[in-house]
Design an enzyme around this catalytic site. Structure first.
Site, PDB file in Angstrom:
ATOM      1  N   LEU A   1     -20.124 -16.660 -10.563  1.00  0.00           N
ATOM      2  CA  LEU A   1     -19.155 -15.778  -9.908  1.00  0.00           C
ATOM      3  C   LEU A   1     -17.780 -15.936 -10.550  1.00  0.00           C
ATOM      4  O   LEU A   1     -17.045 -14.957 -10.712  1.00  0.00           O
ATOM      5  CB  LEU A   1     -19.081 -16.083  -8.413  1.00  0.00           C
ATOM      6  CG  LEU A   1     -18.056 -15.254  -7.631  1.00  0.00           C
ATOM      7  CD1 LEU A   1     -18.382 -13.766  -7.697  1.00  0.00           C
ATOM      8  CD2 LEU A   1     -17.977 -15.705  -6.179  1.00  0.00           C
ATOM      9  N   TYR A   2     -17.428 -17.167 -10.912  1.00  0.00           N
ATOM     10  CA  TYR A   2     -16.148 -17.394 -11.595  1.00  0.00           C
ATOM     11  C   TYR A   2     -16.067 -16.522 -12.846  1.00  0.00           C
ATOM     12  O   TYR A   2     -15.068 -15.821 -13.075  1.00  0.00           O
ATOM     13  CB  TYR A   2     -16.004 -18.868 -11.964  1.00  0.00           C
ATOM     14  CG  TYR A   2     -14.858 -19.145 -12.902  1.00  0.00           C
ATOM     15  CD1 TYR A   2     -13.537 -19.032 -12.475  1.00  0.00           C
ATOM     16  CD2 TYR A   2     -15.087 -19.499 -14.229  1.00  0.00           C
ATOM     17  CE1 TYR A   2     -12.478 -19.275 -13.341  1.00  0.00           C
ATOM     18  CE2 TYR A   2     -14.045 -19.748 -15.099  1.00  0.00           C
ATOM     19  CZ  TYR A   2     -12.742 -19.634 -14.653  1.00  0.00           C
ATOM     20  OH  TYR A   2     -11.695 -19.874 -15.513  1.00  0.00           O
TER      21      TYR A   2
END
Length: 442
Positions: A250-251
Site C-alpha cells: 500500500l505504501y
C-alpha cells in the site's frame, strides 16, 4: 388634660424608610460586585491575549495546528501572532542575494532535517513544517528540531491536511520552492494502519498542491516518491523508463498515486513538479524503523535479529544510499527546478515535470550489512535466517541514476562500509553507548 400625640405612624414610617435604605444599599453592593467581577474578568482575558500573542509556547512558538488544536487559542489568537510571524520570516529569509525561500515539509524527519541544514548552510531561506507524529519515537524528531533551531531553522508544528495553516504560511512567506518530504513511511506498517498512508501520502499531498496552485507566484515543487513504486518489476537496474504499475505494498501504491497526482496538477495548473525515488536511505539521525538502525540496537542488546531470504532462498539485497548523497540529489533537483507557469490557479503554459532515481547503484546483501555492523560494534550478531513474509517488501533494489547524473550531476560517493561507520559513530554518541572488546557470542 389633652392626650399625648400619636407617634406610632411616624415610627412605622421611619422603620420603613430605614428598611428601604438597607435594601437599596444591598442592591447597590451586589451590582457593584458584579461590575467589579466582570471588569476583573475582562482585564484578565486582555492580559491572557496579550501574553499569548507576544510569548508563544517554546516547543513550537505557535498553537498546534493539527488534530490537537486548542480551539480557544485558534479562535482568539490566530496563527501565532506577531512574534510567530517574525520567527517564520526570519527562518525563511535567504542569507545570500537571489537565494531560494524553501518550505520543507517533514523537516523534523530524517531526510528533511539533513536537507534543511544543507540548504540553510548554503544561504537559502528555510522554513520547516512537521506534525511530529508518533510512528516512531517523537523524541528523536524533537532532537532534530533542536539541532535545526541552533542553525536558526524554525519548524512550524502542523499537519499537511490543515489547509488554513498552509494558506497562512504562503500568506506570510512567498516561497519560491517547496521540498515536500513529509509522508507516512514504512512498508510493513501499512498492514496495521492503512488509513494513515492515504491521509498523509495522498490527501496531504493533494492539499499541499491545492494551496500551491492558487498562490501567486506558484512555487516549484520537489517531492519524495520512492523506489517502492517499481514493485514487482524484475528488470535491473531499475530505470525511470520501467513500468511502475505493479506496486507490492500500500505504501508503494500511495507513492505511485502521488506521481499520477503530480502529473495531473502539472497538466492542469502549470505546477513545476519533480519526483525523487529514494533507495533505502541510511545514516546519522536515521529512522529507527529501518533495518540498519534496529539491527544495531538489537545486536548491542544481545537480541536475535531476523535476516530475511527470498521465497527462493536467495539473499535479500538493497541499494543502500547514504544520506549525504541523497541530500546532494535533493539540492540538485531544487537548483534545476524551473518556475511554475500558472497564476491564480490557471495554467499559462507548459511546466516542468520530472522523476528521478536517487540510489547508490551498488546493491548489497543484507547479510553483508550485518557483517559490517558486527565489525563496527565488536559484537557477533545472533541471527535468525527466515524467509521474507509476504508483507509488501521486495527482495531486491538496484538504481540506475544516469538521468539524475545527466540533469544535475548526481553521483553517489559513499559505500556502505563508510556510511555505516559514520552512522555507528553517531549512534553510540547519541545514545551514550560504550563499545566493549570484541565478543565471540554465537
Amino acid at each position: 388634660m389633652a392626650s399625648p400625640p400619636d407617634t406610632s405612624k411616624s415610627l412605622k414610617l421611619l422603620r420603613y424608610q430605614s428598611y428601604i435604605r438597607r435594601v437599596n444599599s444591598s442592591k447597590f453592593l451586589k451590582a457593584s460586585s458584579k461590575i467589579l467581577f466582570r471588569s476583573t474578568l475582562i482585564a484578565a482575558l486582555i492580559l491572557i491575549i496579550f501574553f499569548t500573542i507576544h510569548n508563544p509556547p517554546i516547543s513550537s512558538q505557535s498553537p498546534h495546528f493539527h488534530s490537537h488544536t486548542n480551539f480557544l487559542s485558534s479562535a482568539l489568537f490566530g496563527r501565532g501572532g506577531a512574534a510567530w510571524e517574525k520567527q517564520v520570516h526570519r527562518s525563511a529569509k535567504p542569507d545570500r542575494p537571489g537565494g531560494m525561500t524553501v518550505l520543507v515539509t517533514g523537516a523534523a524527519g530524517f531526510i528533511g532535517a539533513h536537507c534543511s541544514l544543507a540548504l540553510k548552510k548554503r544561504g537559502e531561506g528555510v522554513l520547516g513544517l512537521d506534525n511530529f507524529n508518533d510512528y516512531y519515537d517523537p523524541s528523536l524528531k524533537r532532537a532534530r528540531q533542536a539541532l535545526l533551531s541552533k542553525h536558526e531553522i524554525f519548524i512550524v508544528e502542523g499537519d499537511l491536511n490543515d489547509k488554513p495553516l498552509l494558506i497562512k504560511l504562503f500568506d506570510v512567506v512567498p516561497f519560491t520552492h517547496v521540498l515536500h518530504l513529509a509522508a507516512q513511511a514504512g512498508v510493513r506498517y501499512a498492514m496495521q494502519n492503512p488509513q494513515s498512508y492515504v491521509a498523509s501520502n495522498v490527501a496531504g499531498f493533494v492539499n499541499l498542491l491545492e494551496v500551491c496552485k492558487d498562490v501567486n507566484p506558484q512555487p516549484a515543487i520537489v517531492w519524495a516518491s520512492s523506489s517502492s513504486v517499481y514493485g514487482l518489476n524484475t528488470e535491473n537496474p531499475f530505470s525511470e523508463l520501467h513500468r511502475t504499475d505493479q506496486p507490492a505494498s500500500l505504501y508503494a501504491a500511495t507513492k505511485k498515486a502521488g506521481e499520477e497526482i503530480a502529473h495531473t496538477y502539472n497538466h492542469i495548473y502549470g505546477l513545476s513538479l519533480t519526483g525523487l525515488r529514494f533507495f533505502t536511505v541510511y545514516g546519522p539521525w536515521g529512522r529507527p524503523d529501518m533495518a540498519y538502525f534496529f539491527f544495531t540496537k538489537d545486536i548491542l542488546q544481545g537480541k536475535t535479529i531476523d535476516v530475511y531470504q527470498t521465497q527462493e532462498d536467495k539473499e535479500v539485497a538493497r541499494d543502500f544510499t547514504y544520506i549525504d548523497d541523497v541530500v546532494k540529489g535533493c539540492v540538485g533537483a531544487l537548483d534545476t527546478a524551473e518556475k511554475s507557469t500558472g497564476s491564480g490557479g490557471k495554467k499559462r503554459g507548459p511546466a516542468q515535470l520530472r522523476v528521478y532515481n536517487l540510489g547508490n547503484t551498488s546493491p548489497v546483501p543484507v547479510g553483508k550489512l550485518v557483517a559490517i555492523l558486527e565489525g563496527l560494534l565488536n559484537v557477533k550478531a545472533k541471527k535468525h535466517v527466515i524467509r521474507m513474509p509476504r508483507n509488501g517488501d521486495v527482495p531486491f533494489t538496484h538504481a540506475n541514476v544516469s538521468l539524475a547524473n545527466r540533469d544535475f550531476g548526481y553521483k553517489p560517493t559513499t559505500d556502505l562500509a563508510a556510511g555505516l561507520r559514520k552512522f555507528v559513530k553517531w549512534y553510540v554518541g547519541y545514545y551514550g553507548v560504550q563499545l566493549g572488546a570484541k565478543k565471540g557470542n554465537n
